[in-house]
Design a protein around this motif. Structure first.
Motif, PDB file in Angstrom:
ATOM      1  N   PHE A 428       0.819  -1.212   0.000  1.00 31.93           N
ATOM      2  CA  PHE A 428       0.000   0.000   0.000  1.00 31.93           C
ATOM      3  C   PHE A 428       0.856   1.266   0.000  1.00 31.93           C
ATOM      4  O   PHE A 428       0.311   2.364  -0.002  1.00 31.93           O
ATOM      5  CB  PHE A 428      -0.927   0.000   1.212  1.00 31.93           C
ATOM      6  CG  PHE A 428      -2.160  -0.857   1.035  1.00 31.93           C
ATOM      7  CD1 PHE A 428      -2.229  -1.811   0.033  1.00 31.93           C
ATOM      8  CD2 PHE A 428      -3.254  -0.707   1.864  1.00 31.93           C
ATOM      9  CE1 PHE A 428      -3.357  -2.600  -0.140  1.00 31.93           C
ATOM     10  CE2 PHE A 428      -4.395  -1.494   1.714  1.00 31.93           C
ATOM     11  CZ  PHE A 428      -4.441  -2.439   0.708  1.00 31.93           C
ATOM     12  N   ASP A 429       2.193   1.127   0.004  1.00 35.16           N
ATOM     13  CA  ASP A 429       3.053   2.312  -0.078  1.00 35.16           C
ATOM     14  C   ASP A 429       3.308   2.732  -1.520  1.00 35.16           C
ATOM     15  O   ASP A 429       4.197   3.551  -1.780  1.00 35.16           O
ATOM     16  CB  ASP A 429       4.378   2.070   0.657  1.00 35.16           C
ATOM     17  CG  ASP A 429       5.229   0.970   0.024  1.00 35.16           C
ATOM     18  OD1 ASP A 429       4.856   0.445  -1.044  1.00 35.16           O
ATOM     19  OD2 ASP A 429       6.278   0.630   0.606  1.00 35.16           O
ATOM     20  N   ASN A 430       2.531   2.166  -2.470  1.00 35.57           N
ATOM     21  CA  ASN A 430       2.593   2.481  -3.904  1.00 35.57           C
ATOM     22  C   ASN A 430       3.754   1.795  -4.625  1.00 35.57           C
ATOM     23  O   ASN A 430       3.967   2.046  -5.813  1.00 35.57           O
ATOM     24  CB  ASN A 430       2.696   3.991  -4.173  1.00 35.57           C
ATOM     25  CG  ASN A 430       1.602   4.797  -3.506  1.00 35.57           C
ATOM     26  OD1 ASN A 430       0.684   4.231  -2.904  1.00 35.57           O
ATOM     27  ND2 ASN A 430       1.698   6.112  -3.592  1.00 35.57           N
ATOM     28  N   HIS A 431       4.501   0.956  -3.945  1.00 32.31           N
ATOM     29  CA  HIS A 431       5.697   0.357  -4.538  1.00 32.31           C
ATOM     30  C   HIS A 431       5.601  -1.163  -4.592  1.00 32.31           C
ATOM     31  O   HIS A 431       4.866  -1.793  -3.826  1.00 32.31           O
ATOM     32  CB  HIS A 431       6.949   0.745  -3.743  1.00 32.31           C
ATOM     33  CG  HIS A 431       7.231   2.203  -3.730  1.00 32.31           C
ATOM     34  ND1 HIS A 431       7.948   2.827  -2.722  1.00 32.31           N
ATOM     35  CD2 HIS A 431       6.888   3.194  -4.594  1.00 32.31           C
ATOM     36  CE1 HIS A 431       8.045   4.119  -2.976  1.00 32.31           C
ATOM     37  NE2 HIS A 431       7.397   4.369  -4.100  1.00 32.31           N
ATOM     38  N   ILE A 432       6.383  -1.737  -5.502  1.00 31.68           N
ATOM     39  CA  ILE A 432       6.628  -3.177  -5.548  1.00 31.68           C
ATOM     40  C   ILE A 432       8.120  -3.365  -5.338  1.00 31.68           C
ATOM     41  O   ILE A 432       8.932  -2.587  -5.867  1.00 31.68           O
ATOM     42  CB  ILE A 432       6.225  -3.776  -6.907  1.00 31.68           C
ATOM     43  CG1 ILE A 432       4.775  -3.438  -7.251  1.00 31.68           C
ATOM     44  CG2 ILE A 432       6.448  -5.283  -6.925  1.00 31.68           C
ATOM     45  CD1 ILE A 432       4.586  -2.954  -8.637  1.00 31.68           C
ATOM     46  N   LYS A 433       8.497  -4.361  -4.572  1.00 35.98           N
ATOM     47  CA  LYS A 433       9.914  -4.667  -4.381  1.00 35.98           C
ATOM     48  C   LYS A 433      10.210  -6.058  -4.929  1.00 35.98           C
ATOM     49  O   LYS A 433       9.418  -6.993  -4.747  1.00 35.98           O
ATOM     50  CB  LYS A 433      10.305  -4.582  -2.901  1.00 35.98           C
ATOM     51  CG  LYS A 433      10.312  -3.144  -2.373  1.00 35.98           C
ATOM     52  CD  LYS A 433      10.833  -3.061  -0.944  1.00 35.98           C
ATOM     53  CE  LYS A 433      10.768  -1.620  -0.443  1.00 35.98           C
ATOM     54  NZ  LYS A 433      11.751  -0.745  -1.103  1.00 35.98           N
ATOM     55  N   LEU A 434      11.336  -6.157  -5.612  1.00 32.37           N
ATOM     56  CA  LEU A 434      11.809  -7.430  -6.142  1.00 32.37           C
ATOM     57  C   LEU A 434      12.939  -7.951  -5.264  1.00 32.37           C
ATOM     58  O   LEU A 434      13.842  -7.190  -4.889  1.00 32.37           O
ATOM     59  CB  LEU A 434      12.302  -7.280  -7.578  1.00 32.37           C
ATOM     60  CG  LEU A 434      11.259  -7.244  -8.700  1.00 32.37           C
ATOM     61  CD1 LEU A 434      11.956  -7.108 -10.037  1.00 32.37           C
ATOM     62  CD2 LEU A 434      10.393  -8.495  -8.690  1.00 32.37           C
ATOM     63  N   TRP A 435      12.892  -9.263  -4.991  1.00 34.38           N
ATOM     64  CA  TRP A 435      13.878  -9.905  -4.141  1.00 34.38           C
ATOM     65  C   TRP A 435      14.332 -11.209  -4.781  1.00 34.38           C
ATOM     66  O   TRP A 435      13.633 -11.773  -5.629  1.00 34.38           O
ATOM     67  CB  TRP A 435      13.275 -10.227  -2.770  1.00 34.38           C
ATOM     68  CG  TRP A 435      12.407  -9.172  -2.165  1.00 34.38           C
ATOM     69  CD1 TRP A 435      11.091  -8.924  -2.469  1.00 34.38           C
ATOM     70  CD2 TRP A 435      12.766  -8.208  -1.160  1.00 34.38           C
ATOM     71  NE1 TRP A 435      10.614  -7.879  -1.716  1.00 34.38           N
ATOM     72  CE2 TRP A 435      11.615  -7.415  -0.899  1.00 34.38           C
ATOM     73  CE3 TRP A 435      13.936  -7.951  -0.437  1.00 34.38           C
ATOM     74  CZ2 TRP A 435      11.599  -6.399   0.039  1.00 34.38           C
ATOM     75  CZ3 TRP A 435      13.919  -6.927   0.493  1.00 34.38           C
ATOM     76  CH2 TRP A 435      12.776  -6.158   0.728  1.00 34.38           C
ATOM     77  N   SER A 436      15.490 -11.687  -4.355  1.00 31.29           N
ATOM     78  CA  SER A 436      15.924 -13.011  -4.774  1.00 31.29           C
ATOM     79  C   SER A 436      15.005 -14.058  -4.152  1.00 31.29           C
ATOM     80  O   SER A 436      14.764 -14.055  -2.940  1.00 31.29           O
ATOM     81  CB  SER A 436      17.365 -13.270  -4.347  1.00 31.29           C
ATOM     82  OG  SER A 436      17.679 -14.653  -4.460  1.00 31.29           O
ATOM     83  N   GLY A 437      14.502 -14.973  -4.989  1.00 29.24           N
ATOM     84  CA  GLY A 437      13.635 -16.015  -4.484  1.00 29.24           C
ATOM     85  C   GLY A 437      14.370 -17.120  -3.759  1.00 29.24           C
ATOM     86  O   GLY A 437      13.749 -17.984  -3.139  1.00 29.24           O
ATOM     87  N   LEU A 438      15.706 -17.107  -3.824  1.00 29.92           N
ATOM     88  CA  LEU A 438      16.510 -18.115  -3.147  1.00 29.92           C
ATOM     89  C   LEU A 438      17.011 -17.639  -1.791  1.00 29.92           C
ATOM     90  O   LEU A 438      17.006 -18.388  -0.816  1.00 29.92           O
ATOM     91  CB  LEU A 438      17.706 -18.521  -4.024  1.00 29.92           C
ATOM     92  CG  LEU A 438      17.370 -19.166  -5.375  1.00 29.92           C
ATOM     93  CD1 LEU A 438      18.639 -19.373  -6.182  1.00 29.92           C
ATOM     94  CD2 LEU A 438      16.642 -20.479  -5.181  1.00 29.92           C
ATOM     95  N   THR A 439      17.466 -16.386  -1.730  1.00 35.32           N
ATOM     96  CA  THR A 439      18.091 -15.884  -0.508  1.00 35.32           C
ATOM     97  C   THR A 439      17.329 -14.745   0.150  1.00 35.32           C
ATOM     98  O   THR A 439      17.600 -14.413   1.306  1.00 35.32           O
ATOM     99  CB  THR A 439      19.511 -15.378  -0.814  1.00 35.32           C
ATOM    100  OG1 THR A 439      19.421 -14.244  -1.714  1.00 35.32           O
ATOM    101  CG2 THR A 439      20.348 -16.477  -1.468  1.00 35.32           C
ATOM    102  N   GLY A 440      16.398 -14.129  -0.572  1.00 36.67           N
ATOM    103  CA  GLY A 440      15.699 -12.965  -0.041  1.00 36.67           C
ATOM    104  C   GLY A 440      16.460 -11.676  -0.212  1.00 36.67           C
ATOM    105  O   GLY A 440      16.062 -10.634   0.316  1.00 36.67           O
ATOM    106  N   GLN A 441      17.546 -11.715  -0.966  1.00 40.60           N
ATOM    107  CA  GLN A 441      18.354 -10.511  -1.183  1.00 40.60           C
ATOM    108  C   GLN A 441      17.566  -9.470  -1.978  1.00 40.60           C
ATOM    109  O   GLN A 441      16.908  -9.795  -2.956  1.00 40.60           O
ATOM    110  CB  GLN A 441      19.633 -10.887  -1.922  1.00 40.60           C
ATOM    111  CG  GLN A 441      20.662  -9.771  -2.009  1.00 40.60           C
ATOM    112  CD  GLN A 441      21.954 -10.260  -2.628  1.00 40.60           C
ATOM    113  OE1 GLN A 441      21.944 -11.143  -3.475  1.00 40.60           O
ATOM    114  NE2 GLN A 441      23.074  -9.706  -2.206  1.00 40.60           N
TER     115      GLN A 441
END
Length: 521
Positions: A428-441
């Motif tokens: 709901f902060d208007n953003h999408i964040k992308l992360w590594s699906g293996l480590t969460g980086q």
């Protein structure tokens, strides 16, 4: 008289300029820079591939790197796999991103910006990409009216992009013919809002859950109740919030099962052929927000009681409780969701002839998607009102792999890419964040929406992503750069739901204005 071609439009001019820029970049690599030593690391397993290789800087472009890695892996010309290459930086701020993609060449990505020199030994991580490529949707193919209230749920059939299901506040669900852009069936029977729609993995049944506390089953071909029995699945005492089918490769022959999660704090497992409850998963203290049926036979549930529970699908025994969130858990997703949803359907459209062959293909696709470092690992991600996302490997540990923080408001939706290497959190902060699906980086923050982002989903080749927002738009993103690729405008209200078809042909969006919009490349 000769035909005069019209001048190129803005999109064509932009595309031509981008191609010219890339060609100029490749041609502008200075000569005489010597060689650079590169060690390749398989991002999936973490293992090195061969020893360090000396590569002339002038030849170190992505195409040649792909040829080299395929050669090191022993792939011949007919088995060549496209790869994505990245350099992992250390000591950078979270908002900068610690992973840098090699988009054209090592020179332009690392040497020219001064991040590395030819005297350094480079470590490049590579990840396999889908052998097919989904085109970015850019044009509105159809705007289809029909529902008389906001549309709350959408999903494409796993078979193809030709069929699209929606659930609405007008108490009906509908199936749409995407090839002609017309309504196909109106599914009437619910007496309150339809909150969720879910196709069976083989595409033969559509399930709908409603605020009338029931689940209904439909035959998508005829639009009639499944098996001709109009009676709904009754048992819940409050509305149904989430549905999940038993994975195809685990189903008993001709006896699929369905899990339904409700605000009444229970999950019910249904024998849909006999329309009876097999068992009830009761253990949550308040509303169950989401349910996922995993490929190993475990059922995962999240709740507003701040916990995630894991159950056995054989007898309903509680296996484990994951505790980390400090507020409601809004949504959970599995790294294998895409292959579990599509079973034996893939980009080749090659459907096995026999049931045994279908089961074998569905199981093989699942094991391939879930395998990490030679082991089948089903990872789970959870998003919460506590502004955080957690990445889990429930089979190995009750503690999370990583705590993914950075959002400034509630995380409403989370999802994995089909290849399991990326995950996205929508907030709901208007953003999408992308992360590594293996480590969460942390990888990127996707910024373009000017209102809360309700959900997002990846294309079947894991190269693109689409998001739906309160700002009345959907946006298409290039996940390799974190940049917006297309802005899908034209809606007159909030976009509550969006889905990308499993074959990549269409994106379907719907929301406040009650209209279905189909987008294609």
């Amino acid at each position: 008289m000769a035909t005069v071609l019209p001048p190129p439009n803005k999109k064509q001019r932009t595309a031509a300029a981008e191609v010219a820029r890339r060609q100029q970049d490749v041609a502008s690599i200075p000569v005489g820079l010597g060689s650079v030593r590169v060690q390749f690391i398989d991002q999936t397993t973490g293992n090195s591939t061969g020893g360090a290789v000396s590569i002339p800087v002038a030849d170190a472009n992505v195409k040649n790197l792909e040829l080299l890695v395929n050669s090191l892996l022993g792939n011949d010309a007919s088995d060549r796999v496209p790869f994505r290459f990245s350099y992992h930086r250390s000591h950078v701020r979270d908002d900068e991103g610690s992973i840098l993609d090699i988009n054209s060449s090592i020179y332009h990505s690392l040497l020219l910006p001064g991040l590395k020199s030819t005297e350094d030994a480079l470590v490049l991580h590579y990840t396999p990409q889908a052998v097919f490529r989904v085109r970015a949707v850019s044009r509105l193919s159809s705007t289809i009216p029909g529902h008389t209230s906001p549309i709350l749920a959408t999903q494409f059939s796993p078979i193809s992009c030709s069929r699209f299901a929606t659930g609405s506040g007008d108490n009906t669900a509908r199936i749409w013919d995407c090839d002609t852009g017309t309504p196909l069936h109106t599914l009437k029977g619910h007496t309150s809002w339809v909150l969720v729609v879910s196709w069976a993995p083989d595409g033969s049944i559509l399930a709908t859950g409603s605020m009338d506390n029931t689940v209904r089953l439909w035959d998508p071909a005829s639009g009639k109740p499944f098996t001709g029995n109009p009676n709904p699945l009754k048992g819940h005492t409050k509305w149904v919030r989430s549905l999940s089918w038993e994975p195809y490769h685990l189903q008993a022959p001709a006896r699929p099962r369905l899990a339904s999660a409700s605000k009444d704090a229970t999950v019910r497992i249904w024998d849909i052929i006999n329309k009876r409850i097999e068992f009830v998963l009761s253990g949550h203290k308040t509303s169950v927000s989401c349910v996922r049926w995993g490929g190993t036979g475990n059922i995962y549930t999240s709740s507003q009681d701040k916990t995630i529970k894991i159950w056995s699908s054989e007898n309903g025994t509680l296996l484990s409780t994951l505790i980390a969130h400090a507020h409601w858990v809004n949504f959970i997703a599995l790294s294998t969701d895409h292959v579990l949803r599509t079973a034996y359907h893939d980009h080749t459209s090659d459907i096995p002839a026999s049931t045994d062959a279908k089961l074998a293909k569905a199981k093989q696709r699942y094991e391939t998607a879930a395998r990490v470092s030679g082991e089948v690992q089903e990872r789970l991600v959870s998003g919460s009102d506590d502004l955080t996302t957690y990445l889990w490997n429930p089979a190995q540990d009750k503690k999370p792999i990583a705590r993914l923080h950075g959002h400034q408001k509630q995380v409403n939706h989370v999802c994995f890419s089909p290849n399991g290497l990326l995950l996205a959190s929508s907030s709901f902060d208007n953003h999408i964040k992308l992360w590594s699906g293996l480590t969460g980086q942390f990888l990127y923050t996707l910024k373009a929406h000017v209102g809360p982002v309700y959900m997002s989903c990846f294309s079947a080749d894991s190269r693109l992503m689409v998001s739906a927002s309160k700002d009345t738009t959907c946006k298409v993103w290039d996940v390799s750069t974190g940049k917006m690729k297309e802005d899908l405008t034209g809606g007159t209200g909030e976009v509550y739901a969006v889905d990308w078809s499993a074959d990549g042909g269409f994106v379907g969006s719907a929301g406040q204005d009650g209209k279905v919009r189909l987008w294609r490349g």
